[in-house]
Each structure stands twice: as structure tokens, then as C-alpha cells.
Design a protein around this motif. Structure first.
Motif, PDB file in Angstrom:
ATOM      1  N   MET A  23       0.847  -1.197   0.000  1.00 12.36           N
ATOM      2  CA  MET A  23       0.000   0.000   0.000  1.00 12.36           C
ATOM      3  C   MET A  23       0.882   1.246   0.000  1.00 12.36           C
ATOM      4  O   MET A  23       1.695   1.439   0.896  1.00 12.36           O
ATOM      5  CB  MET A  23      -0.920  -0.001   1.227  1.00 12.36           C
ATOM      6  CG  MET A  23      -1.773   1.245   1.402  1.00 12.36           C
ATOM      7  SD  MET A  23      -2.970   1.566   0.092  1.00 12.36           S
ATOM      8  CE  MET A  23      -4.144   0.246   0.348  1.00 12.36           C
ATOM      9  N   ARG A  24       0.717   2.084  -1.001  1.00 16.26           N
ATOM     10  CA  ARG A  24       1.570   3.265  -1.141  1.00 16.26           C
ATOM     11  C   ARG A  24       0.980   4.518  -0.491  1.00 16.26           C
ATOM     12  O   ARG A  24       1.692   5.466  -0.223  1.00 16.26           O
ATOM     13  CB  ARG A  24       1.836   3.543  -2.616  1.00 16.26           C
ATOM     14  CG  ARG A  24       2.563   2.412  -3.293  1.00 16.26           C
ATOM     15  CD  ARG A  24       3.238   2.880  -4.563  1.00 16.26           C
ATOM     16  NE  ARG A  24       3.725   1.796  -5.395  1.00 16.26           N
ATOM     17  CZ  ARG A  24       4.747   1.020  -5.111  1.00 16.26           C
ATOM     18  NH1 ARG A  24       5.373   1.158  -3.989  1.00 16.26           N
ATOM     19  NH2 ARG A  24       5.131   0.073  -5.934  1.00 16.26           N
ATOM     20  N   ASP A  25      -0.302   4.526  -0.243  1.00 19.16           N
ATOM     21  CA  ASP A  25      -0.949   5.687   0.360  1.00 19.16           C
ATOM     22  C   ASP A  25      -0.655   5.679   1.858  1.00 19.16           C
ATOM     23  O   ASP A  25      -1.124   4.795   2.585  1.00 19.16           O
ATOM     24  CB  ASP A  25      -2.453   5.625   0.111  1.00 19.16           C
ATOM     25  CG  ASP A  25      -3.197   6.858   0.563  1.00 19.16           C
ATOM     26  OD1 ASP A  25      -2.703   7.557   1.472  1.00 19.16           O
ATOM     27  OD2 ASP A  25      -4.282   7.116   0.028  1.00 19.16           O
ATOM     28  N   PRO A  26       0.123   6.641   2.372  1.00 16.20           N
ATOM     29  CA  PRO A  26       0.499   6.622   3.791  1.00 16.20           C
ATOM     30  C   PRO A  26      -0.700   6.713   4.738  1.00 16.20           C
ATOM     31  O   PRO A  26      -0.609   6.278   5.888  1.00 16.20           O
ATOM     32  CB  PRO A  26       1.416   7.839   3.939  1.00 16.20           C
ATOM     33  CG  PRO A  26       1.153   8.697   2.757  1.00 16.20           C
ATOM     34  CD  PRO A  26       0.661   7.800   1.661  1.00 16.20           C
ATOM     35  N   ARG A  27      -1.814   7.236   4.271  1.00 12.54           N
ATOM     36  CA  ARG A  27      -3.007   7.313   5.126  1.00 12.54           C
ATOM     37  C   ARG A  27      -3.568   5.923   5.419  1.00 12.54           C
ATOM     38  O   ARG A  27      -4.271   5.738   6.401  1.00 12.54           O
ATOM     39  CB  ARG A  27      -4.090   8.170   4.467  1.00 12.54           C
ATOM     40  CG  ARG A  27      -3.663   9.602   4.212  1.00 12.54           C
ATOM     41  CD  ARG A  27      -4.673  10.327   3.377  1.00 12.54           C
ATOM     42  NE  ARG A  27      -4.818   9.658   2.089  1.00 12.54           N
ATOM     43  CZ  ARG A  27      -5.715   9.975   1.177  1.00 12.54           C
ATOM     44  NH1 ARG A  27      -6.569  10.952   1.391  1.00 12.54           N
ATOM     45  NH2 ARG A  27      -5.787   9.317   0.038  1.00 12.54           N
ATOM     46  N   PHE A  28      -3.248   4.959   4.566  1.00 18.34           N
ATOM     47  CA  PHE A  28      -3.808   3.615   4.720  1.00 18.34           C
ATOM     48  C   PHE A  28      -2.754   2.535   4.931  1.00 18.34           C
ATOM     49  O   PHE A  28      -3.095   1.359   5.062  1.00 18.34           O
ATOM     50  CB  PHE A  28      -4.681   3.266   3.519  1.00 18.34           C
ATOM     51  CG  PHE A  28      -5.884   4.140   3.392  1.00 18.34           C
ATOM     52  CD1 PHE A  28      -6.887   4.091   4.339  1.00 18.34           C
ATOM     53  CD2 PHE A  28      -6.007   5.035   2.341  1.00 18.34           C
ATOM     54  CE1 PHE A  28      -8.001   4.905   4.241  1.00 18.34           C
ATOM     55  CE2 PHE A  28      -7.114   5.847   2.233  1.00 18.34           C
ATOM     56  CZ  PHE A  28      -8.115   5.789   3.180  1.00 18.34           C
ATOM     57  N   GLU A  29      -1.499   2.895   4.988  1.00 18.81           N
ATOM     58  CA  GLU A  29      -0.435   1.925   5.185  1.00 18.81           C
ATOM     59  C   GLU A  29      -0.650   1.160   6.490  1.00 18.81           C
ATOM     60  O   GLU A  29      -0.855   1.752   7.545  1.00 18.81           O
ATOM     61  CB  GLU A  29       0.904   2.658   5.218  1.00 18.81           C
ATOM     62  CG  GLU A  29       2.092   1.754   5.244  1.00 18.81           C
ATOM     63  CD  GLU A  29       3.392   2.550   5.200  1.00 18.81           C
ATOM     64  OE1 GLU A  29       4.444   1.928   5.419  1.00 18.81           O
ATOM     65  OE2 GLU A  29       3.368   3.775   4.963  1.00 18.81           O
ATOM     66  N   TRP A 138     -15.129   5.415  -0.624  1.00 20.88           N
ATOM     67  CA  TRP A 138     -14.828   5.059  -2.006  1.00 20.88           C
ATOM     68  C   TRP A 138     -16.055   5.319  -2.856  1.00 20.88           C
ATOM     69  O   TRP A 138     -17.184   5.044  -2.432  1.00 20.88           O
ATOM     70  CB  TRP A 138     -14.465   3.576  -2.122  1.00 20.88           C
ATOM     71  CG  TRP A 138     -13.207   3.177  -1.435  1.00 20.88           C
ATOM     72  CD1 TRP A 138     -11.962   3.086  -1.988  1.00 20.88           C
ATOM     73  CD2 TRP A 138     -13.047   2.784  -0.064  1.00 20.88           C
ATOM     74  NE1 TRP A 138     -11.053   2.681  -1.050  1.00 20.88           N
ATOM     75  CE2 TRP A 138     -11.686   2.484   0.148  1.00 20.88           C
ATOM     76  CE3 TRP A 138     -13.929   2.670   1.020  1.00 20.88           C
ATOM     77  CZ2 TRP A 138     -11.191   2.071   1.372  1.00 20.88           C
ATOM     78  CZ3 TRP A 138     -13.433   2.267   2.236  1.00 20.88           C
ATOM     79  CH2 TRP A 138     -12.074   1.965   2.398  1.00 20.88           C
ATOM     80  N   GLU A 146      -9.650  -1.395  -6.386  1.00 22.10           N
ATOM     81  CA  GLU A 146      -8.478  -1.447  -5.523  1.00 22.10           C
ATOM     82  C   GLU A 146      -8.224  -2.865  -5.012  1.00 22.10           C
ATOM     83  O   GLU A 146      -7.074  -3.284  -4.890  1.00 22.10           O
ATOM     84  CB  GLU A 146      -8.632  -0.473  -4.349  1.00 22.10           C
ATOM     85  CG  GLU A 146      -8.544   0.983  -4.764  1.00 22.10           C
ATOM     86  CD  GLU A 146      -8.692   1.947  -3.595  1.00 22.10           C
ATOM     87  OE1 GLU A 146      -8.567   1.532  -2.421  1.00 22.10           O
ATOM     88  OE2 GLU A 146      -8.937   3.141  -3.869  1.00 22.10           O
TER      89      GLU A 146
END
Length: 192
Positions: A23-29, A138, A146
Motif C-alpha cells: 500500500m503506497r498511500d500513507p493514510r492507509f499503510e 470510495w 483497488e
């Protein structure tokens, strides 16, 4: 238990989303998200393994003008997601249902009214609860895409995992429910 129509439709209301290691989105890592709603119109869920460091429950009650002198139990404020971070949600056991509560399934509900905070402050409210600011949302088909692109894993939710206060290990424990080792996961698998 998931409603039969939702299982047949492929919708994941009442399930947990687990962020893949890639997961690249830091908000969801390394997040675990409880899906409160999932349909053709989109999806909405709450992150259950991150806290808001800058705000306590008594602080929130004071901001809302609710007496916090009777707050005995340690209620923590979670980061529910990046959407509408000033809006509060309480994910809770279905033993507490009021006007404005959304019953997700037989065991879980979601309430976004000040009344539930007042009840919790007075030692009432639901048997189990998780207070969150903001939510993860979403648009139509976005979450499905996703998941197909290996961004998320899904697993059955359980109260222990959702409401457990040990947040650091929650992501690993959610993956363990699937029966495999976290180190063996890769977000680079191909598509046929």
C-alpha cells in the motif's frame, strides 16, 4: 453475520479490509478498516487501528459542551479515515440502537449522533465501542478496483479484533486470520 443478499452480490459490508504491504498511500499503510457499507453506490468504513494523538475523549466532550466529569473508562479517539475528519462516528455492538443508528449486521452498528457520546460519557451506551473521527470512503466501483489491483485483503470481522485496544499488532492479527505469514505477501502478483 453478513446478509445473504450481500454475500451473493459480492459486497463486503461487515467485513474487514486489510491494507496489503505494498500500500503506497500513507493514510492507509498497515491499516485495518471495518466496512460499514458497501454497495454499487460505493463504500464507507472506519480505520480501527490508528489513534488521533491530538485529541482525548474528555477534550472532545468539552468541545461539544458535554459534561466529562463522569468519564471513568478510557475511551480513545481513533483516526477513522481521511474524509470529513471533523465528523465523529461510533462503531459499536448492536445492543445499542437509537434513532440515527445504522445497523450494519446482527452484531454491529454505527451511530454518528451526539447522543451516543453523551451516553458513553455517563457510563451508558453500547457494550463495545470505537470512537472515530473521519472515515474512509470510495466512489462507485473504486474499492472493487483497488481490491482487484491487490491493494486490499478481506477477512471476516470479529468483535475482539475490532474493539481490542492493542492497536500495534492488529494489522498482523487480521492477516493471521487468513492463515498465512505476512512476510510472504506481495502486492506484485499478476493478473490473468
Amino acid at each position: 453475520m453478513m446478509r445473504e443478499a450481500e454475500m451473493e452480490s459480492g459486497y463486503l459490508t461487515g467485513q474487514l479490509l486489510i491494507a496489503m504491504p505494498s500500500m503506497r498511500d500513507p493514510r492507509f499503510e498497515r491499516t485495518v478498516i471495518y466496512l460499514c457499507a458497501h454497495s454499487a453506490d460505493g463504500a464507507m468504513g472506519l480505520v480501527v487501528n490508528r489513534l488521533v494523538d491530538s485529541l482525548t475523549f474528555p477534550d472532545l466532550l468539552t468541545q461539544l459542551g458535554i459534561d466529562s466529569s463522569t468519564v471513568g473508562e478510557e475511551i480513545r479517539v481513533h483516526f477513522g479515515g481521511p474524509v470529513e475528519q471533523g465528523r465523529g462516528f461510533v462503531l459499536h455492538s448492536a445492543d445499542y440502537l437509537r434513532d440515527g443508528s445504522l445497523q450494519v449486521n446482527d452484531s454491529m452498528a454505527l451511530t454518528a449522533t451526539v447522543d451516543i457520546l453523551r451516553d458513553m460519557a455517563q457510563g451508558g451506551g453500547p457494550r463495545c465501542s470505537l470512537l472515530a473521527l473521519g472515515y474512509a470512503g470510495w466512489g462507485p466501483g473504486q474499492l472493487d478496483n483497488e481490491i482487484q489491483d491487490n491493494g486490499w485483503l478481506t477477512v471476516d470481522a470479529d468483535e475482539r479484533l475490532i474493539f481490542d485496544t492493542e492497536l500495534e499488532a492488529k494489522w498482523e492479527r487480521a492477516i493471521e486470520k487468513l492463515g498465512f505469514d505476512v512476510s510472504k505477501l506481495s502486492g506484485l502478483s499478476g493478473h490473468a
